[in-house]
Design a protein around this motif. Structure first.
Motif, PDB file in Angstrom:
ATOM      1  N   SER A  64      46.353  13.972 -34.264  1.00 12.96           N
ATOM      2  CA  SER A  64      45.880  15.359 -34.208  1.00 12.96           C
ATOM      3  C   SER A  64      44.495  15.433 -33.584  1.00 12.96           C
ATOM      4  CB  SER A  64      45.849  15.960 -35.619  1.00 12.96           C
ATOM      5  OG  SER A  64      47.122  15.932 -36.204  1.00 12.96           O
ATOM      6  N   HIS A  65      43.618  14.522 -33.992  1.00 14.37           N
ATOM      7  CA  HIS A  65      42.245  14.536 -33.470  1.00 14.37           C
ATOM      8  C   HIS A  65      42.223  14.224 -31.970  1.00 14.37           C
ATOM      9  CE1 HIS A  65      37.909  14.141 -33.491  1.00 14.37           C
ATOM     10  NE2 HIS A  65      38.022  12.958 -32.884  1.00 14.37           N
ATOM     11  N   ARG A  66      43.036  13.254 -31.561  1.00 16.55           N
ATOM     12  CA  ARG A  66      43.076  12.879 -30.135  1.00 16.55           C
ATOM     13  C   ARG A  66      43.529  14.060 -29.274  1.00 16.55           C
ATOM     14  NH1 ARG A  66      46.447   7.466 -29.535  1.00 16.55           N
ATOM     15  NH2 ARG A  66      45.620   7.569 -27.399  1.00 16.55           N
ATOM     16  N   LEU A  67      44.570  14.749 -29.716  1.00 16.53           N
ATOM     17  CA  LEU A  67      45.072  15.902 -28.968  1.00 16.53           C
ATOM     18  C   LEU A  67      44.053  17.042 -29.001  1.00 16.53           C
ATOM     19  CD1 LEU A  67      47.190  17.470 -27.421  1.00 16.53           C
ATOM     20  CD2 LEU A  67      48.378  17.926 -29.586  1.00 16.53           C
ATOM     21  N   LYS A  68      43.440  17.238 -30.169  1.00 13.86           N
ATOM     22  CA  LYS A  68      42.446  18.311 -30.290  1.00 13.86           C
ATOM     23  C   LYS A  68      41.283  18.082 -29.318  1.00 13.86           C
ATOM     24  CE  LYS A  68      39.674  20.670 -33.804  1.00 13.86           C
ATOM     25  NZ  LYS A  68      39.311  20.690 -35.251  1.00 13.86           N
ATOM     26  N   GLN A  69      40.804  16.838 -29.228  1.00  8.37           N
ATOM     27  CA  GLN A  69      39.687  16.522 -28.331  1.00  8.37           C
ATOM     28  C   GLN A  69      40.086  16.703 -26.865  1.00  8.37           C
ATOM     29  OE1 GLN A  69      37.290  16.669 -30.896  1.00  8.37           O
ATOM     30  NE2 GLN A  69      36.285  15.509 -29.277  1.00  8.37           N
ATOM     31  N   TYR A  70      41.349  16.374 -26.555  1.00  9.54           N
ATOM     32  CA  TYR A  70      41.819  16.556 -25.171  1.00  9.54           C
ATOM     33  C   TYR A  70      41.804  18.034 -24.795  1.00  9.54           C
ATOM     34  CZ  TYR A  70      44.908  16.730 -21.133  1.00  9.54           C
ATOM     35  OH  TYR A  70      45.427  16.987 -19.879  1.00  9.54           O
ATOM     36  N   LEU A  71      42.320  18.883 -25.674  1.00  9.94           N
ATOM     37  CA  LEU A  71      42.359  20.312 -25.384  1.00  9.94           C
ATOM     38  C   LEU A  71      40.952  20.908 -25.271  1.00  9.94           C
ATOM     39  CD1 LEU A  71      45.294  21.385 -27.754  1.00  9.94           C
ATOM     40  CD2 LEU A  71      45.366  21.189 -25.261  1.00  9.94           C
ATOM     41  N   ILE A  72      40.024  20.400 -26.090  1.00 14.88           N
ATOM     42  CA  ILE A  72      38.651  20.906 -26.052  1.00 14.88           C
ATOM     43  C   ILE A  72      38.030  20.702 -24.681  1.00 14.88           C
ATOM     44  CG2 ILE A  72      36.313  20.438 -26.938  1.00 14.88           C
ATOM     45  CD1 ILE A  72      37.544  20.091 -29.703  1.00 14.88           C
ATOM     46  N   ARG A  73      38.423  19.642 -23.974  1.00 11.67           N
ATOM     47  CA  ARG A  73      37.886  19.383 -22.620  1.00 11.67           C
ATOM     48  C   ARG A  73      38.076  20.589 -21.706  1.00 11.67           C
ATOM     49  NH1 ARG A  73      40.853  14.392 -20.310  1.00 11.67           N
ATOM     50  NH2 ARG A  73      40.003  15.345 -18.415  1.00 11.67           N
ATOM     51  N   PHE A  74      39.153  21.350 -21.966  1.00  8.88           N
ATOM     52  CA  PHE A  74      39.470  22.496 -21.112  1.00  8.88           C
ATOM     53  C   PHE A  74      39.177  23.824 -21.834  1.00  8.88           C
ATOM     54  CE2 PHE A  74      42.248  18.944 -20.035  1.00  8.88           C
ATOM     55  CZ  PHE A  74      41.979  18.780 -18.674  1.00  8.88           C
ATOM     56  N   GLY A  75      38.450  23.724 -22.944  1.00  5.14           N
ATOM     57  CA  GLY A  75      38.105  24.927 -23.703  1.00  5.14           C
ATOM     58  C   GLY A  75      39.283  25.528 -24.435  1.00  5.14           C
ATOM     59  N   LEU A  76      40.236  24.691 -24.832  1.00  6.56           N
ATOM     60  CA  LEU A  76      41.462  25.186 -25.464  1.00  6.56           C
ATOM     61  C   LEU A  76      41.581  24.666 -26.895  1.00  6.56           C
ATOM     62  CD1 LEU A  76      43.958  24.525 -22.520  1.00  6.56           C
ATOM     63  CD2 LEU A  76      42.935  26.721 -23.149  1.00  6.56           C
ATOM     64  N   GLU A  77      42.403  25.345 -27.695  1.00  2.95           N
ATOM     65  CA  GLU A  77      42.763  24.867 -29.029  1.00  2.95           C
ATOM     66  C   GLU A  77      44.263  25.051 -29.209  1.00  2.95           C
ATOM     67  OE1 GLU A  77      41.884  28.909 -31.632  1.00  2.95           O
ATOM     68  OE2 GLU A  77      40.541  27.182 -31.814  1.00  2.95           O
ATOM     69  N   PHE A  78      44.844  24.259 -30.102  1.00  2.00           N
ATOM     70  CA  PHE A  78      46.297  24.214 -30.263  1.00  2.00           C
ATOM     71  C   PHE A  78      46.884  25.587 -30.562  1.00  2.00           C
ATOM     72  CE2 PHE A  78      50.074  23.719 -32.979  1.00  2.00           C
ATOM     73  CZ  PHE A  78      50.878  22.957 -32.140  1.00  2.00           C
TER      74      PHE A  78
END
Length: 532
Positions: free
Chosen positions: A510-524
């Motif tokens: 969950s944390h890995r995916l969350k950090q990836y999305l944050i790179r683009f200013g996104l959240e799940f």
């Protein structure tokens, strides 16, 4: 082991005339001490203060007959010996004041004397294990004052005929919950077995989880019918899909409203919770409820009271709740979309129904069930010919068969083939056509355009999108597709990091995916809720 008997003074039977001839008459509590094969170490004699004289004589006679027995009086002082509540309350007080020690003593509850109300109360207290013993019944016999006695053990498992009947009834209940289908999946059978036990012994909330079409709604109806058959419930079954409830309509539908509560409220509405009074309320897709409705529902579950929309007086409803969801409610709590206290309240009995793909060994008996149901509705029998059955089963068990809607897909498939069958026979040609239809229907879920920037334009500003490399656009698009196919952040993470996660000692997908999305200013949550 010591032996202790608990009995109530019999104002008539223990009287025996109170003359010299009383020693020649059968007097239940006194006569119990005449049996050499039943040595009694302690006898607790319960009596009313108004019976003090008779109690004194009776206890003296008991001590003369059996000097080794310690006879202990216990006073009860109910004003009406036929008032069940008062009698039960005082006898319950006795069980709480007496120090039982089942490891050192065998306890027997003598139910021959006393009013019928007192006898019933002693039976109930023994059956509920407030008194850890067996029942003892006495009667006069041909041996003079000695009489005879019978011991009754309330452990029903000791009686073969009763135990086998209970087992048959439990099996009947399990079969009923499974709609009579002879399922083979071990995990599913264990789930249903426990659920049958819980259904008839508990009125606490039940939470049914699992994918759409796994059978939550049908199982809820079966639980209701089973409880109704066993006399566990009197009211009706009220079903509602919470996904259809929004805003004021949700409050009104669930909790009712008073006339004039809002524009258009021309009449008072009772609400679904009131309709379910003394019955069962099935809230499917409970995860779709708003937070305000969740708060009111929590109180209605715990206190059985709630406030109708626009009212200033609370109303009550005594219902049992079954909730259904295909969402991960724990993830919903983390996202702030579901109340943690409500989840804790409905999570007492939680059962996750597996998908059809995870119960593939149950496919054939479910096909037979669907054919039988069609036969009942259509009024004529329908079945496969041998070759058609083999072809259909081969496809249905293969990786090509996605069964995305689970048992709903299976129901639709069997219904189509049975409807097309001529002379009640499903042929190879019908099966071939059905397989093509299923494949075409499922292909729409697998033929997405994973590299279309159209998906990215839904969630990213155009100026941001133009600054992202094609490589990142392709990768991000696929990540978004996986997120939208998943029920939670954790599930999406497991899919995306399915190889690397096995090589890590500490896994936090969950944390890995969350950090990836944050790179683009996104959240799940934003990614999955912006679907068109």
């Amino acid at each position: 082991m010591n032996t202790t008997i608990i009995g109530i003074l019999g104002s008539r039977l223990d009287h025996g005339g109170l003359g010299r001839n009383r020693t020649k008459r059968w007097r239940p509590n006194v006569s119990l001490l005449m049996h050499a094969e039943l040595p009694v170490n302690e006898f607790v004699l319960i009596h009313h203060p108004e019976e003090a004289a008779l109690a004194e004589i009776t206890m003296r006679d008991m001590r003369e007959i059996s000097p080794q027995t310690s006879v202990i009086p216990y006073l009860v002082n109910y004003s009406d010996p036929w008032d069940f509540e008062e009698v039960y309350s005082q006898l319950l007080d006795f069980t709480r004041s007496y120090s039982f020690d089942p490891e050192q003593s065998d306890y027997y509850v003598h139910i021959t004397t006393g009013t019928h109300v007192a006898q019933i109360c002693l039976y109930l207290l023994t059956e509920a294990r407030y008194i850890p013993g067996k029942l003892l019944q006495t009667s006069p016999g041909e041996e003079g004052p000695k009489g005879q006695y019978q011991i009754i053990d309330l452990d029903l498992s000791r009686y073969d005929q009763i135990a086998s009947r209970f087992e048959r009834e439990a099996m009947d209940g399990i079969t009923y919950l499974k709609s009579g289908i002879e399922t083979h999946n071990t995990a599913f059978n264990a789930l249903i077995s426990q659920l049958e036990h819980v259904s008839i012994r508990s009125s606490a909330p039940i939470l049914l989880t699992g994918p759409t079409g796994a059978g939550k709604s049908r199982l809820a109806k079966r639980i209701y019918d089973l409880k109704k058959q066993r006399g566990q419930i009197k009211g009706k079954l009220v079903e509602v899909n919470c996904a259809t409830l929004r805003g004021d309509n949700a409050m009104s539908a669930l909790f009712g409203h008073v006339k004039g509560a809002f524009t258009g409220a021309l009449n008072t509405r009772a609400g679904l919770l009131r309709e379910a009074d003394n019955g069962l309320l099935f809230l499917d897709e409970i995860g779709e409820l708003g937070l305000d409705e969740q708060a009111m529902l929590l109180r209605a579950i715990e206190d059985k009271i709630f406030m109708p929309f626009g009212a200033d007086i609370e109303v009550s409803s005594n219902f049992q709740l079954i909730a259904g969801t295909n969402r991960d409610l724990f993830e919903q709590v983390r996202l702030g979309l579901f109340r943690e206290d409500l989840l804790a309240r409905i999570n007492l009995w939680t059962y996750e129904l597996p998908s059809l793909r995870n119960r593939i060994e149950d496919l054939e008996p479910n096909i037979e069930h669907e054919l039988h149901q069609f036969t009942i509705k259509a009024g004529h029998k329908v079945n496969f010919n041998k070759g058609a059955r083999e072809n259909y089963l081969e496809f249905a068990r293969s990786p090509q068969a996605m069964w995305r809607a689970n048992f709903r897909d299976l129901n639709s498939s069997i219904t189509r083939m049975a409807t097309l069958a001529t002379g009640g026979r499903i042929t190879e040609e019908i099966v071939e056509g059905e397989i093509l239809r299923l494949q075409k229907g499922w292909s729409g879920f697998s033929d997405k355009q994973p590299f279309s920037t159209e998906i990215l334009s839904e969630i990213l500003p155009s100026e941001t999108l133009t600054e992202i490399d094609l490589f990142d656009q392709i990768q991000l698009t696929q990540v978004i597709n996986i997120c939208r196919e998943s029920r939670s952040l954790a599930e999406a993470g497991r899919k995306l990091f399915n190889r690397s996660r096995t090589q890590k000692s500490s896994i936090n997908d969950s944390h890995r995916l969350k950090q990836y999305l944050i790179r683009f200013g996104l959240e799940f949550q934003g990614v999955i809720t912006r679907q068109s």
